[in-house]
Design an enzyme around this catalytic site. Structure first.
Site, short mmCIF file in Angstrom:
data_model
loop_
_atom_site.label_atom_id
_atom_site.label_comp_id
_atom_site.label_asym_id
_atom_site.label_seq_id
_atom_site.Cartn_x
_atom_site.Cartn_y
_atom_site.Cartn_z
N GLY A 62 -6.79 17.05 -10.19
CA GLY A 62 -5.85 17.54 -11.18
C GLY A 62 -6.08 18.95 -11.57
O GLY A 62 -7.01 19.59 -11.12
N GLY A 63 -5.59 19.38 -12.57
CA GLY A 63 -5.88 20.74 -13.40
C GLY A 63 -7.45 20.74 -13.69
O GLY A 63 -7.86 21.82 -13.87
N GLY A 97 -12.64 50.81 11.48
CA GLY A 97 -12.59 50.54 10.02
C GLY A 97 -13.51 49.87 9.42
O GLY A 97 -13.80 49.98 8.38
N ALA A 98 -14.08 48.77 10.17
CA ALA A 98 -15.14 47.85 9.76
C ALA A 98 -16.72 48.70 9.48
O ALA A 98 -17.26 48.39 8.47
CB ALA A 98 -15.40 46.74 10.92
C1 HXC Z 1 -8.89 7.57 -19.21
C2 HXC Z 1 -10.14 6.88 -17.22
C3 HXC Z 1 -9.40 7.92 -16.64
C4 HXC Z 1 -8.81 8.79 -17.32
C5 HXC Z 1 -10.69 6.76 -15.16
N1 HXC Z 1 -10.96 6.20 -16.27
N2 HXC Z 1 -9.87 7.73 -15.33
N3 HXC Z 1 -9.75 6.70 -18.46
N4 HXC Z 1 -8.57 8.54 -18.51
N5 HXC Z 1 -8.21 10.01 -16.68
C6 HXC Z 1 -11.25 4.97 -16.53
C7 HXC Z 1 -11.03 3.73 -15.92
O1 HXC Z 1 -10.02 3.17 -16.72
C8 HXC Z 1 -12.27 2.52 -15.76
O2 HXC Z 1 -12.33 2.04 -16.92
C9 HXC Z 1 -13.39 3.72 -15.48
O3 HXC Z 1 -12.68 5.09 -16.08
C10 HXC Z 1 -13.57 4.14 -14.06
O4 HXC Z 1 -12.35 4.07 -13.15
P1 HXC Z 1 -11.98 3.28 -11.86
O5 HXC Z 1 -10.67 3.55 -11.58
O6 HXC Z 1 -12.48 1.97 -12.14
O7 HXC Z 1 -13.09 4.07 -10.97
P2 HXC Z 1 -12.87 4.39 -9.49
O8 HXC Z 1 -12.11 3.17 -8.65
O9 HXC Z 1 -14.15 4.89 -8.88
O10 HXC Z 1 -11.77 5.49 -9.66
C11 HXC Z 1 -11.95 6.75 -10.19
C12 HXC Z 1 -10.72 7.62 -10.17
C13 HXC Z 1 -9.46 6.71 -10.79
C14 HXC Z 1 -10.32 7.89 -8.88
C15 HXC Z 1 -10.98 8.52 -11.10
O11 HXC Z 1 -10.28 6.19 -12.07
C16 HXC Z 1 -8.36 7.17 -11.29
O12 HXC Z 1 -7.53 7.67 -10.26
N6 HXC Z 1 -8.48 7.90 -12.51
C17 HXC Z 1 -7.19 8.45 -13.09
C18 HXC Z 1 -7.08 9.92 -12.63
C19 HXC Z 1 -5.86 10.74 -13.02
O13 HXC Z 1 -4.74 10.54 -12.69
N7 HXC Z 1 -6.46 11.46 -14.26
C20 HXC Z 1 -5.56 12.44 -14.52
C21 HXC Z 1 -5.24 13.61 -13.56
S1 HXC Z 1 -4.33 14.65 -14.11
P3 HXC Z 1 -12.98 0.85 -17.24
O14 HXC Z 1 -13.06 0.63 -18.57
O15 HXC Z 1 -12.28 -0.25 -16.26
O16 HXC Z 1 -14.50 1.02 -16.63
C22 HXC Z 1 -5.33 15.92 -15.34
C23 HXC Z 1 -4.77 17.01 -15.93
C24 HXC Z 1 -5.66 17.95 -16.12
O17 HXC Z 1 -6.51 15.52 -15.13
C25 HXC Z 1 -4.84 19.29 -16.45
C26 HXC Z 1 -5.56 20.35 -16.95
C27 HXC Z 1 -4.85 21.57 -16.96
#
Ligand code: HXC
Length: 541
Positions: free
Chosen positions: A200-201, A435-436
């Site tokens: 993501g971001g 040019g290079a």
């Molecule tokens: C809160 C999160 C989290 C998040 C993971 N966790 N991502 N908690 N916010 N963004 C937590 C899970 O609930 C889990 O908690 C633990 O972290 C491990 O995650 P798992 O899913 O069990 O691990 P894994 O299977 O390795 O997968 C990792 C992952 C997946 C691919 C990153 O967790 C995932 O898809 N997370 C969401 C990603 C996402 O959509 N993020 C927001 C993106 S948008 P427990 O308690 O079970 O251990 C963004 C915007 C930024 O980032 C903008 C900036 C401009």
């Protein structure tokens, strides 16, 4: 505890004089010791992060924990942590009952070979290393400290992105980090290690740092993940194929190096930092060497093959010129027709840019131009002298290049060399066509010392192409074409026409290249050159 033992002893002696104040001191002691116990409890909680189960899961994926990574990155015992007790302030979705001191990122400072660096290391075991507002504030604090004193920032990224429970507060946190990345750019070196998810971001903070290293198979970077891609475009792709270390170090050039595992990545970061100044106002670090500055390399006299169309490995020249053969290459797998990286001459860091005849005959194309332009600009920002080895047959022809904007991308490299004010030494080993020739740190772009080997061919283009244009009317007469080609070669396939005009400062023996460069860099150490005042330039983007 010893220190508090001393406080108690002192309290006892005071108590003889005044019972009331003795009681006060005793109360103070118990209060203090309660706080110490609390301090220890919180420190232990912070160290344990998301708990042993999650630490085991991290290890099972072949990954180190946030703190283990810092142990490898920094000199032993040098890490000093800040903000160990910071917790998030989210009260939604039951988060008020789930607080872990440190809030998913370990921050502070330490040293690498005795030199100060600021660091943050995201802890995937705590809410997936996701970024809360407070987590972002911790990162911002180390960046502010690094900017105040002038020291690099190294970020170890392992995060699920924005803390979903916090919503917009987390997005604000990201933007504050982005803003600091931009202000720090060109002031302090910024290095990102991607050691897990970065999606993501969240990708945009590393993207604005100077160098990105990724760990193969366990890290990935993408703006939208495989599920979103599938929903929107119906493409099926794995995380690795969408944004893994190999993709980003070969196709996209988002990342500079792909390393096999966490330890290799961290050691590579230590090595890179050894070439960089602490900031744009600090001197370059020096590494004493026994390698003689005037070492003669006779083998270089036969490096260039007899036929001008035969390739040779430009790495050999670089390795034979730098101190102890030690060259740290940046983006070795992307745009490999140009080589970029750091070496040292007489112990001092130098940025090397070199056409690579082994890949696409060393031609300049979009990838090579962008890659080298960014490298040249980095060197210039941090006052690292640039040595350029030239063997370039020109720009790559074709609709693919033209339609994808080689004009604009080629201009980036031209622009970068032309604006650079650091010492610039150029050695033309063989071809410097068209040019290079101009682009590759020529005399006309304020090259300080422009050398050529006797094998140099400096011309508008290769003899065959030139004759086919000038003598188009004779194209059905192979004898005449061969004769004219020979004539053109005799006239231009040498360095002397350019040298007679002063475009080449000296024609040198290949074996003396290291000596010439070392002498040149010594003499240019006091170089002072400034560009006209401007708010900023308008680099062709
Ligand atoms: C809160 C999160 C989290 C998040 C993971 N966790 N991502 N908690 N916010 N963004 C937590 C899970 O609930 C889990 O908690 C633990 O972290 C491990 O995650 P798992 O899913 O069990 O691990 P894994 O299977 O390795 O997968 C990792 C992952 C997946 C691919 C990153 O967790 C995932 O898809 N997370 C969401 C990603 C996402 O959509 N993020 C927001 C993106 S948008 P427990 O308690 O079970 O251990 C963004 C915007 C930024 O980032 C903008 C900036 C401009």
């Amino acid at each position: 505890m010893a220190i508090y033992g001393r406080i108690l002893v002192k309290s006892n002696s005071v108590a003889l004089a005044n019972d009331a104040s003795f009681m006060g001191l005793i109360m103070g002691y118990f209060h203090l010791s309660a706080n110490i116990a609390e301090m220890e409890r919180r420190r232990a909680a912070s160290k344990l992060g998301g708990g042993q189960k999650r630490i085991d899961a991290q290890h099972a994926k072949g990954k180190l924990t946030a703190r283990e990574r810092l142990d490898v990155l920094l000199d032993e015992g040098s890490f000093e942590e800040l903000d160990t007790y910071v917790e998030h302030d989210c009260v939604d979705f039951g988060m008020q009952d789930q607080k872990i001191p440190g809030d998913g990122v370990v921050t502070g400072s330490g040293t690498i070979n005795g030199r100060l660096v600021y660091v943050f290391s995201q802890d995937f075991t705590v809410f997936g290393g996701s970024l809360s507002k407070r987590h972002a504030e911790k990162i911002c604090k180390v960046m502010d400290n690094a900017m105040k004193v002038g020291a690099p920032v190294i970020g170890l990224n392992d995060s699920g992105g924005a803390r979903i429970q916090e919503g917009v507060a987390s997005l604000g946190g990201y933007a504050e980090v982005f803003q600091k990345n931009v202000l720090a750019s060109g002031v302090i070196p910024q290095l990102s290690l991607i050691m897990g998810p970065c999606a993501g971001g969240a990708v945009y903070s590393p993207a604005m740092t100077d160098f990105i290293f990724m760990v193969k198979d366990s890290s990935y970077m993408f703006v939208t993940g495989p599920e979103v891609v599938k929903t929107v475009t119906n493409e099926e792709v794995t995380q690795e194929d969408l944004g893994g270390a190999v993709v980003h170090t070969t196709k996209t050039s988002v990342a500079d190096l792909a390393l096999e595992n966490d330890i290799e990545a961290l050691l590579a970061a230590r090595e890179l930092i050894g070439f960089l100044p602490e900031s744009n106002r600090d001197p370059l670090p020096e590494l004493p060497t026994d390698d003689p500055w005037d070492r003669v390399e006779d083998s270089l006299d036969t490096l260039i093959p007899a036929s001008s169309n035969m390739p040779y490995d430009m790495h050999e020249l670089i390795r034979k010129v730098v101190d102890d053969g030690n060259f740290f290459e940046i983006q070795p797998k992307h745009g490999a027709n140009i080589i970029t990286g750091f070496g040292r001459i007489e112990g001092k860091p130098v940025g090397f840019v070199a056409n690579q005849p082994m890949v696409l005959a060393g031609v300049l194309d979009i990838d090579a131009s962008r890659k080298a332009a960014r490298f040249v600009r980095f060197c210039d920002a941090f006052s690292i002298p640039i040595v350029t080895f030239v063997d370039v047959p020109g720009f790559l022809p074709g609709t693919g290049q033209e339609h994808n904007g080689i004009i604009k991308h080629g201009a980036k490299l031209l622009f970068a060399y032309a604006e650079a004010t650091v010492p610039k030494i150029t050695v033309i080993t063989r071809k410097a066509y068209g040019g290079a020739y101009d682009v590759m740190a020529s005399k006309h772009l304020r090259g300080d010392l422009n050398y050529a080997w006797p094998t140099a061919e400096i011309a508008v283009m290769g003899a065959k192409g030139a004759v086919e244009i000038i003598f188009r009317q004779d194209r059905d007469n192979p004898e005449k074409i061969a004769e004219k080609t020979k004539e053109y070669e005799d006239r231009f396939a040498n360095p002397f026409v350019a040298a007679s005009r002063g475009y080449i400062d000296e024609v040198i023996y290949p074996h003396s290249t290291r000596r010439r460069i070392a002498l040149g860099l010594r003499k240019l150490a006091g170089k002072k050159l400034e560009n006209p005042w401007k708010k900023h330039d308008n680099l062709p983007l």
